[in-house]
Structures are given as C-alpha cells and as structure tokens.
Design a protein around this motif. Sequence first.
Motif, mmCIF file in Angstrom:
data_model
loop_
_atom_site.group_PDB
_atom_site.id
_atom_site.type_symbol
_atom_site.label_atom_id
_atom_site.label_comp_id
_atom_site.label_asym_id
_atom_site.label_seq_id
_atom_site.Cartn_x
_atom_site.Cartn_y
_atom_site.Cartn_z
ATOM 1 N N CYS A 1 0.850 -9.328 -1.183
ATOM 2 C CA CYS A 1 1.040 -9.313 0.275
ATOM 3 C C CYS A 1 0.574 -7.982 0.852
ATOM 4 C CB CYS A 1 2.509 -9.549 0.623
ATOM 5 S SG CYS A 1 3.018 -11.249 0.348
ATOM 6 N N GLN A 2 0.892 -6.889 0.155
ATOM 7 C CA GLN A 2 0.477 -5.571 0.658
ATOM 8 C C GLN A 2 -1.046 -5.461 0.700
ATOM 9 O OE1 GLN A 2 2.686 -3.183 -2.089
ATOM 10 N NE2 GLN A 2 4.397 -2.850 -0.661
ATOM 11 N N ALA B 1 -5.662 -5.776 8.056
ATOM 12 C CA ALA B 1 -5.171 -4.874 9.103
ATOM 13 C C ALA B 1 -6.261 -4.417 10.095
ATOM 14 C CB ALA B 1 -4.475 -3.677 8.473
ATOM 15 N N GLU C 1 -0.402 -6.743 15.943
ATOM 16 C CA GLU C 1 0.245 -5.866 14.974
ATOM 17 C C GLU C 1 0.680 -6.658 13.747
ATOM 18 O OE1 GLU C 1 2.878 -2.896 16.097
ATOM 19 O OE2 GLU C 1 1.872 -2.446 17.989
ATOM 20 N N LEU C 2 0.817 -5.945 12.651
ATOM 21 C CA LEU C 2 1.251 -6.560 11.401
ATOM 22 C C LEU C 2 2.605 -6.000 11.008
ATOM 23 C CD1 LEU C 2 -1.567 -6.582 8.690
ATOM 24 C CD2 LEU C 2 -0.145 -8.504 9.373
ATOM 25 N N ALA C 3 3.420 -6.809 10.322
ATOM 26 C CA ALA C 3 4.664 -6.287 9.766
ATOM 27 C C ALA C 3 4.946 -7.028 8.473
ATOM 28 C CB ALA C 3 5.818 -6.490 10.750
ATOM 29 N N PHE C 4 5.601 -6.322 7.566
ATOM 30 C CA PHE C 4 5.923 -6.922 6.268
ATOM 31 C C PHE C 4 7.392 -6.685 5.995
ATOM 32 C CE2 PHE C 4 5.543 -6.427 1.430
ATOM 33 C CZ PHE C 4 5.734 -7.780 1.221
ATOM 34 N N ASP C 5 8.166 -7.764 5.903
ATOM 35 C CA ASP C 5 9.600 -7.636 5.646
ATOM 36 C C ASP C 5 9.909 -8.058 4.219
ATOM 37 O OD1 ASP C 5 10.116 -6.726 8.139
ATOM 38 O OD2 ASP C 5 10.613 -8.689 8.972
ATOM 39 N N CYS D 1 -2.375 -7.554 3.530
ATOM 40 C CA CYS D 1 -2.134 -6.900 4.819
ATOM 41 C C CYS D 1 -3.145 -5.774 5.024
ATOM 42 C CB CYS D 1 -0.718 -6.342 4.890
ATOM 43 S SG CYS D 1 0.527 -7.622 5.052
ATOM 44 N N ALA D 2 -3.373 -4.975 3.955
ATOM 45 C CA ALA D 2 -4.319 -3.866 4.067
ATOM 46 C C ALA D 2 -5.716 -4.394 4.369
ATOM 47 C CB ALA D 2 -4.317 -3.060 2.768
ATOM 48 N N THR E 1 4.108 -11.431 11.298
ATOM 49 C CA THR E 1 5.080 -10.932 10.323
ATOM 50 C C THR E 1 4.985 -11.701 9.005
ATOM 51 O OG1 THR E 1 6.529 -10.476 12.193
ATOM 52 C CG2 THR E 1 7.503 -10.339 10.002
#
Lengths: 233, 460
Positions: free
Chosen positions: B317-318, B325, B334-338, B321-322, B379
């Motif tokens: 996931c990271q 992004a 915007e992006l968010a990772f919970d 996202c990178a 998200t």
Amino acid sequence: MKALVVEDNVNLAKSIATTLREAAFNIDVADDGKKALHILEQGGYDLLVLDLGLPELDGISLLRKLRHQQNTIPVLIISARDSLDQRIHGLEVGADDYLCKPFSLEEVAARARALVRRAKHFGGETLQCGRLEFFPDAMELRLDGKPMLLHRRELEVMEYLLINQNRLVNKDQIIDRLSTSDEPVSYAAVETYISRIRKKIGYDFGLKTVRGLGYYLESKDQEPTPPSGQTYE
Amino acid sequence: MSKRQSIRSRLLLWIGLPFCALAILALISSHLLLSHQINETFDDLLLNAAQRLERRIYTADGVLRINMHYFSVSTLGSRGEGKIFYRIKEANGNMIAGFSGLSDPPTASHEPVFYDVNYAGNELRAVALTFPFNRGSEPVNIEVIVAESKEARYTLTNDFMVTLTGLMVVTGLLAISIALLAIHLGLAPLNAVSQALRQRSPNDLQALDDDAPKEILPLIQSINHLMQRMKRSIESTQQLNADVSHQLRTPISEIRALTEIALKDTPQSPVHSSLQEIQRIAEHASHTVKQLLKYAKTRNELVDSSHLEKVDLVAICQEACAQTAPNIYKQGQELAFDLKQPIPHIIGDPITLRWLVTNLIDNASLHAGGSHAYQGTITVVLTADADQIVLTVSDEGSGVDEAQIAKLTERFFRHNKHSPGSGLGLAIVEQIATAHSAILTLSNRHQGGFEVSVTFPSTA
C-alpha cells in the motif's frame, strides 16, 4: 545542461529533443547504442534519455557498460517493454528512473528536471521551490533572497524535501537522512521539525502532510496541469 | 426431461435381476425335489402301515378276522396327523374290515401299488398290497388298502419352503447391502475426482493427480488434456493481447508526442482545438493500452500460481501510494493511509497486488467527482481480524448510482462516459482479487462517496 537522447524512432527522438530544449537542455540525439556510447565518451553530459529497444547495442547493455566504466550520469529509461520485471531490471542495472511508453512529453521534462536536480544537488547547485531557495554548500535556506533562521536538523529535513519535490517522502526516509548523528530520531521529532519549519516559513509553500504516509512537497515552479487519466508506470 | 442414468442403479439392477431369477429358480427346483423326497418317504411309511395291518389278520373258525381296535386305526398314520382310511378284503370280493367305499387301485399287481384317490371329499394317497393267506387249509389272496390324507405332506413341504424362502430373502438383502457397499467403494475414486474438480477455483487449470484406478485413468487423462488445451488457449489469447498492446505503444507515443509539439507550435491556429482533441484521444488510448496489458498479464498469471510469495500488504500500500501520489497531488487531491493494527502477511503476487492498489487509487482519482474533477481525499485503510484482512480504498465524492454498482466490474463498462478511464480498472482489480481468493465489495458510503473493499482470507 546537456543531455543525450538515445532513441531510434525519429518522431519520438525529435519530440523529446524539442521538449527538453524548451526545458533549457542542450540536446544531442543518437539513434543506436554504439553511437551513443561513442558520443558519451566525450563527456560533459548531465543526463541520458535512453530507449531500451535499440539497434546495434540495446539500452540495457549500454547502461551496463556505462556503469561498468564508473560513469554516474543520471539515466532516464524510456521503453515500450512493460512489466515491472523490466522496470526493476533497468533500475538494478543502474537506471535512475523509468518511463513506460506511451508517455507524455511533459512527463519526460518533469522527470528529466527531477533527475538533474537530484544529481546537481551533489554538485553544489541550489534547490528551488517557489519563493524558497536552498544553498547546499552553505546549508542555508532563503525566502525571497533573505536567509532564514532554521535549526540544523530543520535545514536537513528541508533539504531532503526540496530534493524530493513532487514525491511522497515518508518519515522513515527522513529519519534515515538524519540519523547520521548520534541521537536516534523519533517520528514525533520529525513531526516537530516539520511544524517548526512551517511556522518559520510562515506561508503555504506547498508542503502537504499525507496522513499515514509522510509528506509531499509540491513544486511551485511547474505550471499547473489539467487533470488527466495518466498513471505513472 | 429424461431421467439421468446412474451407474449405481444400473449396477444394482444388473446385480439384482439375475440374483432374483436365480433365487426363484432355486426355490422352484427345491420345491420339486422336496415334494418328491417327502412323497417317497411318506409312501414308505404308508407301505409300512399296510404291512403292519397285514400282520394283524388271523383266522378264527375259518373266518378271517383282524386284531385291531377300531380306534387304533389312527396309529397306522405316518405322523399321527391327517385322516387314515383302510380296506381289507379277500381278492374274490369278501370284505373283511374297513371302508368298502375306498376305490380299487388302477392296476392289480403282486407288488405294492401307490395311487391317488378321492374319498368322502378327502384327497388321499393310497397303497394297495395283495398277499396270500391260509383260511384254515384253503389259500386265499387278501388285499389291504391303506389311504392317508395328504395334509401332512403339504404341511411339511410348506414348512420347508417357508423356511427356505425366508433364508433366501435374508441372503438377498445381505447380498444387496454388500453390492451397495461394493458399488460405493468402487465409485469412490470417481467421486474423489468430481469433488477435486468441484473444489477448484475457476482459474485453476493444473492437472489432476493421475494416481486413480486404471478404469478412470482415461477419464482423468482426458480432463487433464482438456485443461492443458484450455491453458494453452488462454495463454495464446493473452499473448496476442499483450503483443497487440505492445505494438500499439510506440505509435501511440508518437501521436502523443507530435500532438504535444504541434499544440505548442500552434497556439492561435484554427487547428488548435482539433489538436487538443487528438491529444485527449491519444491519452485515452495510451491509458487503455496500458490497462489492457495489465489485464492480459493478470489473466495470464491467474493460470500459473507458482510465483506466489509472502507479501506485506502494508508495504504494498505504501509503495502504491508513493507511486500514485504525484498524479493525485497534481490534481489537487490528497492521499491518506490508515493503519489501525499490525497486518499479517498474506500469500500473493506482489506485482499484481500493487496494481490492484494503484488501480483502486487511480479509479477513485478519476471517478470520485462524477462529472466534475474530484478535489478531496482518497483514503486507503488496512484492517485485520482473526479470519480476514480488509483493504479499503474510499473517497468523499459523489458516489455511484446504486443500480450501476454491479456493472462496474464488467470490462469496458464506464459509468461516467465523460471521464477518461479505460473501463478496465475494476475488471483488473476483480481479476487480481479473485486470483488471491479475495472478495471485492463495491458500495456507496453512508457519509457520501464511494468505497471499494478487498477482503483477503487470513493465511496465518
């Protein structure tokens, strides 16, 4: 800045050359690997844009030869060969970035600039982001030309963010960057540095906190682009 | 609709029918043999009775008499059952004792004659015996007839037959049970094959184990052969797909590049708007070609599960996202990772799983705003409990018409025709999810926006 574009497709070579010239590069073009190797031996290039599928000497072999000769020129690979395996292979051999066809010229220019920025940083050139300018040799950040009073750690964080504009930067990467000194750095410390930097700079210079992931510094030197379906692959 | 034939009932029928026929044949022959044997035995007893009677005849004052009480007649009977009749008379016709109505034997002989006779409504078996006797000094022939009702014979035969039939039925039931068991055991390898096929994922085209009994080995080999051909057919289709997409990449790159250059060269020209349109179409085509390749690749990899490994979904996931992004932030999103808790590793393919996440993020980025450009947060959430790991990608956009949600994973379905998607994004996601035994759930969120969940079974 001088760049060599190695691409056997005439239309693509011409278009990439035109675009990079507009982005203030001096461009030479080669249409096969052997010629490219020969040209590069003369030196003085800041960037190599390399297609993988070439007659004579293919891109990967050329790159391997260059790295074998200790040539550290930044290389942006452009290829019609997809698959992440290929991408990983290219990066392992020593490419700095990888762009897959079909791409947009704007993307080529942005990646080329970023590669040179990262490489130049070691050559003592300044890093810019809107009204901010960073001087690596002096470890100094200037806002509208006026030096700012930042703590050494904050400057290191700022430097890392400026090098990696338009990229997601996570806290671990920042910590790795800072941990050369004795005391270990915690996530909370990184957050403190970031909030102090924001307070001291005093305006929204494009730094976003990305929840759960880290930070993203949007460079202000690019014109805003319309939304498109482009995915980065 | 004709009733489906079953091997089990066919076997039962072909075991049961001959068995029944054999049983009936055995019963009939037993009956014949038994009746014959019983008749002979009873006839012997009857003759014995007649001979005993013969010994009781004596002469008194030149008159023949018999030394027998009337009521001792019954002792003549073979088993003391049934009725006994007798007749003793001289050969010339003088009755000495007994029932004169008993008929004569059909033939006269010096040997004992057995015959069936009917007397006073009774079916009787009779024996006639003629022997010489001396009345004083005068020799006479005396004929003795003893007849006995046949009930005893019938009863005995019946008793035997009932017992025999009972035994036959018990044996038959036992034999059918054994046959059923044998059929069940015999068909077990066949059931094992069908169960093995039933439990497979639809994409598993691996060969079946061929350690089956030799009777069903040809069937298994045929199935394996068919799967092999299907696999090859799928692979060649995917290869063609990949080749076509690959061959299109360079020309589309050229069109895009030349259009971009031409656009810059002709800011005020009347062809500017046409060039913009060409650029938009070329961008769309390039996106579609990339997605088609991914689609082909994920399909290809469904067939082969050999390169699965332990995968850290958090890292996937990271990375996703990178990777996405720059595009997300360029568009003002915007992006968010919970991440609420530690996530156990799963068994999977890291490359396609990363495509899954990037596709979901790109999908949200493209479509969350409906007909407007989306300006909100996307998200990514990872949660885990004992049985499952759930990856959710959600947006705060306008959501999707409920009636269209089911269609979203269809290839080339685009719920918003104006957005530049390829119509393959969620089809690719579904394919990758299926390959990982994960369940894809699409829904609108209560608080607004759209949400895609991928539920992985926990492999820990």
